[in-house]
Design a protein around this motif. Structure first.
Motif, PDB file in Angstrom:
ATOM      1  N   ARG A  76       0.741  -1.297   0.000  1.00 37.27           N
ATOM      2  CA  ARG A  76       0.000   0.000   0.000  1.00 37.27           C
ATOM      3  C   ARG A  76       0.762   1.334   0.000  1.00 37.27           C
ATOM      4  O   ARG A  76       1.736   1.466   0.687  1.00 37.27           O
ATOM      5  CB  ARG A  76      -1.027  -0.070   1.148  1.00 37.27           C
ATOM      6  CG  ARG A  76      -1.176   1.120   2.024  1.00 37.27           C
ATOM      7  CD  ARG A  76      -2.051   0.688   3.096  1.00 37.27           C
ATOM      8  NE  ARG A  76      -2.401   1.725   3.980  1.00 37.27           N
ATOM      9  CZ  ARG A  76      -3.262   1.590   4.915  1.00 37.27           C
ATOM     10  NH1 ARG A  76      -3.865   0.458   5.042  1.00 37.27           N
ATOM     11  NH2 ARG A  76      -3.542   2.563   5.700  1.00 37.27           N
ATOM     12  N   ARG A  77       0.321   2.454  -0.624  1.00 37.73           N
ATOM     13  CA  ARG A  77       0.837   3.838  -0.554  1.00 37.73           C
ATOM     14  C   ARG A  77       0.005   4.922  -1.266  1.00 37.73           C
ATOM     15  O   ARG A  77      -1.071   4.617  -1.697  1.00 37.73           O
ATOM     16  CB  ARG A  77       2.275   3.877  -1.051  1.00 37.73           C
ATOM     17  CG  ARG A  77       2.978   5.152  -0.614  1.00 37.73           C
ATOM     18  CD  ARG A  77       4.336   4.853  -0.229  1.00 37.73           C
ATOM     19  NE  ARG A  77       4.819   5.852   0.624  1.00 37.73           N
ATOM     20  CZ  ARG A  77       5.395   5.618   1.762  1.00 37.73           C
ATOM     21  NH1 ARG A  77       5.496   4.406   2.185  1.00 37.73           N
ATOM     22  NH2 ARG A  77       5.868   6.565   2.465  1.00 37.73           N
ATOM     23  N   SER A  78       0.211   6.292  -1.418  1.00 37.27           N
ATOM     24  CA  SER A  78      -0.790   7.306  -1.867  1.00 37.27           C
ATOM     25  C   SER A  78      -0.453   8.659  -2.563  1.00 37.27           C
ATOM     26  O   SER A  78       0.551   8.775  -3.136  1.00 37.27           O
ATOM     27  CB  SER A  78      -1.594   7.680  -0.676  1.00 37.27           C
ATOM     28  OG  SER A  78      -2.655   6.937  -0.423  1.00 37.27           O
ATOM     29  N   PHE A  79      -1.376   9.989  -2.310  1.00 40.97           N
ATOM     30  CA  PHE A  79      -1.630  11.117  -3.242  1.00 40.97           C
ATOM     31  C   PHE A  79      -1.772  12.624  -2.825  1.00 40.97           C
ATOM     32  O   PHE A  79      -1.731  12.942  -1.693  1.00 40.97           O
ATOM     33  CB  PHE A  79      -2.916  10.908  -3.960  1.00 40.97           C
ATOM     34  CG  PHE A  79      -3.326   9.516  -4.248  1.00 40.97           C
ATOM     35  CD1 PHE A  79      -2.415   8.486  -4.422  1.00 40.97           C
ATOM     36  CD2 PHE A  79      -4.645   9.254  -4.340  1.00 40.97           C
ATOM     37  CE1 PHE A  79      -2.840   7.229  -4.738  1.00 40.97           C
ATOM     38  CE2 PHE A  79      -5.054   7.993  -4.647  1.00 40.97           C
ATOM     39  CZ  PHE A  79      -4.158   6.998  -4.847  1.00 40.97           C
ATOM     40  N   LEU A  80      -2.281  13.782  -3.793  1.00 38.05           N
ATOM     41  CA  LEU A  80      -2.458  15.259  -3.564  1.00 38.05           C
ATOM     42  C   LEU A  80      -3.521  15.926  -4.434  1.00 38.05           C
ATOM     43  O   LEU A  80      -3.895  15.405  -5.446  1.00 38.05           O
ATOM     44  CB  LEU A  80      -1.098  15.952  -3.750  1.00 38.05           C
ATOM     45  CG  LEU A  80      -0.920  17.436  -3.878  1.00 38.05           C
ATOM     46  CD1 LEU A  80      -1.633  18.304  -2.854  1.00 38.05           C
ATOM     47  CD2 LEU A  80       0.531  17.778  -3.881  1.00 38.05           C
ATOM     48  N   ALA A  81      -4.002  17.115  -4.047  1.00 35.78           N
ATOM     49  CA  ALA A  81      -5.034  17.817  -4.803  1.00 35.78           C
ATOM     50  C   ALA A  81      -4.526  18.148  -6.195  1.00 35.78           C
ATOM     51  O   ALA A  81      -3.355  18.259  -6.426  1.00 35.78           O
ATOM     52  CB  ALA A  81      -5.433  19.089  -4.076  1.00 35.78           C
ATOM     53  N   ALA A 107      -5.920  12.053  -3.078  1.00 42.67           N
ATOM     54  CA  ALA A 107      -5.632  11.241  -4.253  1.00 42.67           C
ATOM     55  C   ALA A 107      -6.858  11.122  -5.140  1.00 42.67           C
ATOM     56  O   ALA A 107      -6.790  11.248  -6.360  1.00 42.67           O
ATOM     57  CB  ALA A 107      -5.149   9.868  -3.829  1.00 42.67           C
ATOM     58  N   ALA A 108      -8.002  10.851  -4.521  1.00 47.48           N
ATOM     59  CA  ALA A 108      -9.249  10.740  -5.276  1.00 47.48           C
ATOM     60  C   ALA A 108      -9.598  12.054  -5.963  1.00 47.48           C
ATOM     61  O   ALA A 108     -10.082  12.076  -7.099  1.00 47.48           O
ATOM     62  CB  ALA A 108     -10.384  10.311  -4.351  1.00 47.48           C
ATOM     63  N   SER A 146      -4.840   5.131 -15.944  1.00 43.32           N
ATOM     64  CA  SER A 146      -4.101   6.155 -16.697  1.00 43.32           C
ATOM     65  C   SER A 146      -3.854   7.388 -15.832  1.00 43.32           C
ATOM     66  O   SER A 146      -2.759   7.961 -15.836  1.00 43.32           O
ATOM     67  CB  SER A 146      -4.873   6.551 -17.963  1.00 43.32           C
ATOM     68  OG  SER A 146      -4.953   5.472 -18.873  1.00 43.32           O
ATOM     69  N   ALA A 147      -4.884   7.797 -15.087  1.00 43.82           N
ATOM     70  CA  ALA A 147      -4.739   8.950 -14.191  1.00 43.82           C
ATOM     71  C   ALA A 147      -3.703   8.662 -13.109  1.00 43.82           C
ATOM     72  O   ALA A 147      -2.865   9.516 -12.789  1.00 43.82           O
ATOM     73  CB  ALA A 147      -6.083   9.289 -13.562  1.00 43.82           C
ATOM     74  N   LEU A 148      -3.745   7.460 -12.548  1.00 49.37           N
ATOM     75  CA  LEU A 148      -2.766   7.078 -11.524  1.00 49.37           C
ATOM     76  C   LEU A 148      -1.343   7.129 -12.073  1.00 49.37           C
ATOM     77  O   LEU A 148      -0.417   7.621 -11.417  1.00 49.37           O
ATOM     78  CB  LEU A 148      -3.058   5.664 -11.021  1.00 49.37           C
ATOM     79  CG  LEU A 148      -4.089   5.500  -9.905  1.00 49.37           C
ATOM     80  CD1 LEU A 148      -4.292   4.015  -9.602  1.00 49.37           C
ATOM     81  CD2 LEU A 148      -3.648   6.236  -8.648  1.00 49.37           C
ATOM     82  N   GLU A 149      -1.169   6.617 -13.281  1.00 50.99           N
ATOM     83  CA  GLU A 149       0.156   6.604 -13.905  1.00 50.99           C
ATOM     84  C   GLU A 149       0.697   8.030 -14.066  1.00 50.99           C
ATOM     85  O   GLU A 149       1.871   8.301 -13.785  1.00 50.99           O
ATOM     86  CB  GLU A 149       0.085   5.909 -15.268  1.00 50.99           C
ATOM     87  CG  GLU A 149       1.436   5.748 -15.941  1.00 50.99           C
ATOM     88  CD  GLU A 149       1.343   4.975 -17.241  1.00 50.99           C
ATOM     89  OE1 GLU A 149       2.361   4.904 -17.953  1.00 50.99           O
ATOM     90  OE2 GLU A 149       0.261   4.447 -17.553  1.00 50.99           O
ATOM     91  N   GLU A 150      -0.168   8.954 -14.499  1.00 57.74           N
ATOM     92  CA  GLU A 150       0.252  10.345 -14.669  1.00 57.74           C
ATOM     93  C   GLU A 150       0.592  10.991 -13.329  1.00 57.74           C
ATOM     94  O   GLU A 150       1.572  11.730 -13.208  1.00 57.74           O
ATOM     95  CB  GLU A 150      -0.864  11.140 -15.362  1.00 57.74           C
ATOM     96  CG  GLU A 150      -1.090  10.744 -16.812  1.00 57.74           C
ATOM     97  CD  GLU A 150      -2.246  11.509 -17.436  1.00 57.74           C
ATOM     98  OE1 GLU A 150      -2.630  12.568 -16.885  1.00 57.74           O
ATOM     99  OE2 GLU A 150      -2.774  11.054 -18.475  1.00 57.74           O
ATOM    100  N   ASP A 193       4.337  12.470 -12.391  1.00 53.90           N
ATOM    101  CA  ASP A 193       4.629  13.889 -12.142  1.00 53.90           C
ATOM    102  C   ASP A 193       4.896  14.201 -10.665  1.00 53.90           C
ATOM    103  O   ASP A 193       5.079  15.352 -10.281  1.00 53.90           O
ATOM    104  CB  ASP A 193       3.510  14.788 -12.691  1.00 53.90           C
ATOM    105  CG  ASP A 193       2.173  14.633 -11.960  1.00 53.90           C
ATOM    106  OD1 ASP A 193       2.150  14.060 -10.854  1.00 53.90           O
ATOM    107  OD2 ASP A 193       1.146  15.092 -12.492  1.00 53.90           O
ATOM    108  N   GLY A 194       4.918  13.153  -9.825  1.00 52.56           N
ATOM    109  CA  GLY A 194       5.268  13.346  -8.426  1.00 52.56           C
ATOM    110  C   GLY A 194       4.123  13.745  -7.517  1.00 52.56           C
ATOM    111  O   GLY A 194       4.313  13.928  -6.311  1.00 52.56           O
TER     112      GLY A 194
END
Length: 279
Positions: free
Chosen positions: A6-11, A90-91, A257-261, A265-266
């Motif tokens: 498991r791991r994650s994201f930003l606005a 992330a969502a 695809s969105a996750l990959e981008e 891009d960090g």
């Protein structure tokens, strides 16, 4: 012990275009640069809008996310009642990539899993681990996070490693992999399932259970808020987290695809770093 992840994201990141005007008779150059920038932005907006129009979601124009907002730092509520956390941001970033409005539905963990299976939500994000049992009833995105199942015990406990849980009463959150692992390893009679991790930790404080097995990030949050408790140095399990969707969901390719981008891009790492500091 066990192995899974498991791991994650930003606005969402905004597009910024700066046009530089050179000296001398630069009015024409500046105007041209501004026009090109405006055209590019309009083209991207139109493309995003068109892409969103092609996506089939539970509610048109929205990405409905089922979650259980009692799982800091992945999902939680502020004092003002707003949602925040790694999965929340992330969502939001994914929804922005898809040109959709994010709608968050908070519910019990088990209900969140059922929500996508029953077509009531497009995705479930609540620190959901990919398991064979869950893959039989739902589909998953690519992994976005790597996590650890940890053991919380009182200071001075004779439980020094996960192996010492044998013969003990173990608290877990209902429906989680912590519950599944512990019942598999120590039997159902040894495990007490609670509606939330917080309730399990409260039971530990009250002496109703001897230990709590839960994900490492929230484990640290709970220990920090409850003096007298500690997290064992030895982890119980490692596992992969992903976004759950209905079987054959039409959103799977778009979300991957969105996750990959967002990974490239960090953005995802920046979100994780915002909520989880390096040790």
């Amino acid at each position: 012990m066990k192995k899974i992840s498991r791991r994650s994201f930003l606005a969402a990141a905004g597009l910024s275009v700066a046009a530089l005007a050179l000296t001398a008779c630069g009015g024409s150059s500046a105007s041209t640069a501004s026009s090109v920038a405006s055209s590019a932005a309009s083209s991207e907006a139109a493309s995003t809008s068109a892409a969103a129009g092609e996506l089939t979601t539970v509610e048109a124009g929205k990405l409905t996310m089922a979650t259980n907002a009692t799982f800091p730092p992945y999902e939680m509520t502020t004092d003002a009642g707003e949602f925040e956390g790694i999965d929340i941001e992330a969502a939001q970033a994914i929804a922005d990539k898809l040109g959709l409005e994010l709608q968050i539905d908070d519910m019990d963990f088990d209900a969140a899993l059922l929500s996508v299976q029953q077509g009531k939500a497009d995705i479930v994000m609540a620190g959901v681990t990919v398991t064979d049992e869950r893959k039989a009833v739902m589909d998953f995105s690519d992994s976005y996070a790597t996590g650890i199942q940890s053991v919380i015990v009182p200071e001075g406990s004779d439980i020094a490693s996960p192996d010492d849980l044998a013969g003990k009463k173990i608290g877990t959150q209902r429906g989680t992999t912590g519950y599944i692992y512990c019942t598999d390893d120590f039997g159902e009679d040894a495990v007490v399932a609670y509606d939330s991790g917080l309730t399990a930790v409260q039971a530990l404080n009250n002496g109703q259970v001897d230990a709590v097995v839960i994900d490492n990030a929230p484990a640290k949050e709970y220990v920090a808020a409850n003096p007298g408790l500690k997290v064992l140095e030895t982890s119980y399990a490692e596992e992969d987290y992903a976004i759950g969707m209905a079987k054959s969901s039409p959103l799977e390719d778009a979300i991957n695809s969105a996750l990959e981008e967002l990974k490239a891009d960090g953005t995802l790492q920046a979100i994780v770093d915002k909520y989880i500091t390096a040790e």
